[in-house]
Design an enzyme around this catalytic site. Sequence first.
Site, short mmCIF file in Angstrom:
data_model
loop_
_atom_site.label_atom_id
_atom_site.label_comp_id
_atom_site.label_asym_id
_atom_site.label_seq_id
_atom_site.Cartn_x
_atom_site.Cartn_y
_atom_site.Cartn_z
CE1 TYR A 61 -39.76 -17.08 -41.32
CE2 TYR A 61 -37.65 -15.46 -40.96
CZ TYR A 61 -38.77 -16.28 -41.83
OH TYR A 61 -38.83 -16.02 -43.04
NE ARG A 96 -42.69 -8.93 -39.81
CZ ARG A 96 -42.00 -8.72 -40.65
NH1 ARG A 96 -42.60 -7.63 -41.78
NH2 ARG A 96 -40.79 -8.87 -40.64
CE LYS A 107 -40.08 -12.41 -41.07
NZ LYS A 107 -39.60 -12.82 -42.52
CD GLU A 126 -45.06 -11.80 -49.43
OE1 GLU A 126 -44.60 -10.75 -49.07
OE2 GLU A 126 -45.83 -12.65 -49.18
#
Length: 286
Positions: free
Chosen positions: A31, A50, A148, A181
């Site tokens: 996504y 991306r 992702k 992160e």
Amino acid sequence: MYIFLNNRIVPASEAHVSVYDHGFLYGDGIYETMRAYQGIVFMLRRHLGRLGRSASLIRLRLPEERFIEDAVHETLAANGLSDAYVRITFSRGKGPIGLDPDLCGDPTFVVIAERFREYPAACYERGMKIIFAQTRRNLRDAIDPRIKSLNFLNNILAKIEAKERGADEAVMLNSQGFLTEGTVCNIFFVSHGILCTPSVDAGILDGITRDIVIGLAQKSGMEVKEGMFRPDDLLRSEEVFYTNTTAEVMPVGLAEDVAFEAGEIARMLHTLYREEVEAYMRGQGK
Ligand code: PLP
């Protein structure tokens, strides 16, 4: 509300996906999250780039970029939205039980757009609370954080820790104990005037906001260090903030039990980021 599902706009109440969808059964999919300002989707091409990378890393064939781009704009128009949160999802599609991706036919494609709800001004004034999660970030050699993916349990486990400890965000470490992160953001801190952020080699999603902020900091004359950092490096720093597409540049007011000012550097970079958004919009004819 209207949703783009596979090849057309449908009312949200009719936007159904099969229980045999491998996105649902196995988290097999990818996504992107984007933000539209006055009808312009900021950095749409970069997000699509991306998305394409995520797709290729999981060997998922996507339709033409133009088709996805049009679907995003159709979804915004159908919902009459200009300042919006936009999410593109592709799953492996519907297929019999079994992990083999070839069991599925076409990918399932969904675009959701919702009115953008600004974070309360107090968040930017006081800063958010972060903790360091016990949950480690996925190994790059296991599920590369650059994908992702719909398989988000790693981040969800860290988010549960944040909630249980009364924090807004959890920063994960990698298997060697270096900072990576947050659950949905990249982390920055200012140490001796140098802007520091975990390197992509630490095992992170290379955020688009992160990249823009690094560029803006360098342009304004700051030294930027992408590296391997320990939690103590952050806790001993002058200022901490995190970045993502929706929050843009968000100061941290408390990391574990160490208090920080919502600092000058975050404020300056946020202002520059907003200028970048405006320049982008002008470039798109707004
Ligand atoms: N890291 C993770 C794990 C994320 O999920 C996100 C965004 O959702 C980010 C970083 C920030 O990425 P971007 O700046 O492209 O929104």
